[in-house]
Scaffold this active site. Sequence first.
Site, PDB file in Angstrom:
ATOM      1  N   HIS A 150      73.888  47.078  56.176  1.00 49.88           N
ATOM      2  CA  HIS A 150      73.702  48.530  56.430  1.00 49.88           C
ATOM      3  C   HIS A 150      72.622  49.042  55.298  1.00 49.88           C
ATOM      4  O   HIS A 150      72.994  48.580  54.058  1.00 49.88           O
ATOM      5  CB  HIS A 150      74.968  49.477  56.887  1.00 49.88           C
ATOM      6  CG  HIS A 150      74.898  50.726  57.010  1.00 49.88           C
ATOM      7  ND1 HIS A 150      74.534  51.639  56.198  1.00 49.88           N
ATOM      8  CD2 HIS A 150      75.139  51.482  58.433  1.00 49.88           C
ATOM      9  CE1 HIS A 150      74.433  52.939  56.890  1.00 49.88           C
ATOM     10  NE2 HIS A 150      75.021  52.708  58.366  1.00 49.88           N
ATOM     11  N   ASP A 227      82.050  45.707  52.652  1.00 39.49           N
ATOM     12  CA  ASP A 227      81.932  46.851  53.472  1.00 39.49           C
ATOM     13  C   ASP A 227      82.761  46.603  54.819  1.00 39.49           C
ATOM     14  O   ASP A 227      82.184  45.757  55.794  1.00 39.49           O
ATOM     15  CB  ASP A 227      80.306  46.973  53.681  1.00 39.49           C
ATOM     16  CG  ASP A 227      79.826  48.045  54.694  1.00 39.49           C
ATOM     17  OD1 ASP A 227      80.830  48.416  55.161  1.00 39.49           O
ATOM     18  OD2 ASP A 227      78.859  48.374  54.825  1.00 39.49           O
ATOM     19  N   LYS A 253      84.529  56.984  60.731  1.00 41.27           N
ATOM     20  CA  LYS A 253      84.671  55.570  61.756  1.00 41.27           C
ATOM     21  C   LYS A 253      86.036  55.268  62.268  1.00 41.27           C
ATOM     22  O   LYS A 253      86.121  54.251  63.167  1.00 41.27           O
ATOM     23  CB  LYS A 253      83.844  54.447  61.089  1.00 41.27           C
ATOM     24  CG  LYS A 253      82.682  54.757  60.499  1.00 41.27           C
ATOM     25  CD  LYS A 253      81.395  54.221  61.107  1.00 41.27           C
ATOM     26  CE  LYS A 253      79.919  54.670  60.898  1.00 41.27           C
ATOM     27  NZ  LYS A 253      79.145  53.547  59.931  1.00 41.27           N
ATOM     28  N   CYS A 395      70.161  51.894  61.212  1.00 37.68           N
ATOM     29  CA  CYS A 395      70.441  51.908  59.506  1.00 37.68           C
ATOM     30  C   CYS A 395      70.395  50.403  59.317  1.00 37.68           C
ATOM     31  O   CYS A 395      71.042  50.078  58.119  1.00 37.68           O
ATOM     32  CB  CYS A 395      71.563  52.672  59.102  1.00 37.68           C
ATOM     33  SG  CYS A 395      71.632  54.400  59.448  1.00 37.68           S
TER      34      CYS A 395
HETATM   35  C1  LIG Z   1      78.611  53.697  58.769  1.00 38.62           C
HETATM   36  C2  LIG Z   1      78.562  52.619  58.080  1.00 38.62           C
HETATM   37  C3  LIG Z   1      78.107  52.728  56.740  1.00 38.62           C
HETATM   38  C4  LIG Z   1      77.763  53.969  56.001  1.00 38.62           C
HETATM   39  O1  LIG Z   1      79.203  54.773  56.062  1.00 38.62           O
HETATM   40  P1  LIG Z   1      79.161  56.274  55.723  1.00 38.62           P
HETATM   41  O2  LIG Z   1      80.512  56.677  55.580  1.00 38.62           O
HETATM   42  O3  LIG Z   1      78.369  56.897  56.974  1.00 38.62           O
HETATM   43  O4  LIG Z   1      78.383  56.274  54.440  1.00 38.62           O
HETATM   44  C5  LIG Z   1      78.089  51.537  55.988  1.00 38.62           C
HETATM   45  N1  LIG Z   1      78.156  50.525  56.307  1.00 38.62           N
HETATM   46  C6  LIG Z   1      78.479  50.188  57.576  1.00 38.62           C
HETATM   47  C7  LIG Z   1      78.578  48.496  58.178  1.00 38.62           C
HETATM   48  C8  LIG Z   1      78.611  51.301  58.673  1.00 38.62           C
HETATM   49  O5  LIG Z   1      78.772  50.901  59.964  1.00 38.62           O
END
Ligand SMILES: *Cc1c(COP(=O)(O)O)cnc(C)c1O
Length: 440
Positions: A150, A227, A253, A395
């Site tokens: 991302h 992540d 999320k 993204c």
């Molecule tokens: C949504 C997402 C992010 C970013 O998260 P935020 O909380 O919006 O900064 C980073 N990595 C992955 C894989 C994501 O799905």
Amino acid sequence: MELEPIMTSSVNAEQSLTSSIAAAEVPANLAALTRADFPLLSQTACLGQPLIYMDHAATSQKPLPVLEALLHYYDHDNANVHRGAHQLSARATEGFERARQKVADFISAYSSQEIVFTRNASEAINLVARSWGDANLREGDEVLLTLMEHHSNLVPWQMLASRTGCVLRHVGLTDSGELDLNDFQHQLSERTRLVSMVHLSNVLGCINPISEVTALAHDLGALVLVDACQSLPHMPINVTQLGCDFLVGSSHKLCGPTGMGFLWGREELLEAMPPFLGGGEMIQDVYLEHSSWADLPYKFEAGTPAIGEAIGMGVALDYLQQLGLDRIQAWEHQLKLQLFDRLQTIDGLKILGPSPQQQPDRAVLAAFTVDGLHPNDIGALLDSEGICIRSGHHCTQPLHRHYEIPGSARASLSFTNTPEEVDRFSDELISTIGFLRQNS
Ligand SMILES: *Cc1c(COP(=O)(O)O)cnc(C)c1O
């Protein structure tokens, strides 16, 4: 939702998937159990069609207990935290710190001191890049990323590279759209200081073998940041089993409020790292010329935090845990098989990443292209039928560039989705493709 809580934190992902599938041939219908908790999902779209939400990888919807916790915080307990002057502040602080413990429990962290609250996962990665990266990386040191990251796990490292002269490398993919572990081993070296990798790709849907990655990285003295934005809502996560050094997640999320995320780091690493942002809350003593820092985790939490949102996130984690991450996994597995069964038969449609036949525990999301059609047209037409999917690069521009496509359409599901929705989505997709082909 009325369910007995079941313990999931000590079970590893693969085991839990197989055992829950074996234990219950027909997994509990979690959509039926939970839909009443999500009023947003009961609305009708234009023309009286039921709204179908399939954009959970962009953000999750929030169940009533989370909304009620936010309201309760603001109409009962609102006060600033860690300034124990009065009863409201004491209650706000207690709720805020209880939320930190819930995050620690959710990922089986050793202690809540290892949980740093941030605005989102992006800020958590920036924190590590700024604080750990600036203090530890020199010209020629390497940070190993992957092609599927991302933007949040690419740009902070690019900024670090321009400050320090460290070198960024990117692990490639296999033909099936999974992490190429051979290429990972090939690129990993004594120069590698950090591996930063997504656990579950928000486009390919694949789950990366983090335990193997950490074992290999640690052998060469490199740290590992995971992540976990996409994996946390869909499978049990245990930082000890993953063996990683840092892990980031995002409340929005995870059925929680926006404006809230977290960094988990091993205590001795966080202890040795300098602060990220300066201000109130993060200090011990302040003089005109210099200051000393507060203990963990407050050293990294400058300014008044998102208190109600942290409490809301804690309640969201309770909700997921009460439902059971392994039960979520089992129900979503069934939805995934149905989704892929339907999509795989559509002429000219290609799904990015491994199929469930290639990687059985891949996520219940499908990013796809259709020969000759633009993903935005597919998304817009489905939207006019009340179906919310996403189109674009999600993204992950470098990943789409790797496949030489401008974007893809993506349906990402969660435990609230029903088999009927999967069928309606598939039927509408087929007629959308037919319509666009006729008119192009
Ligand atoms: C949504 C997402 C992010 C970013 O998260 P935020 O909380 O919006 O900064 C980073 N990595 C992955 C894989 C994501 O799905």
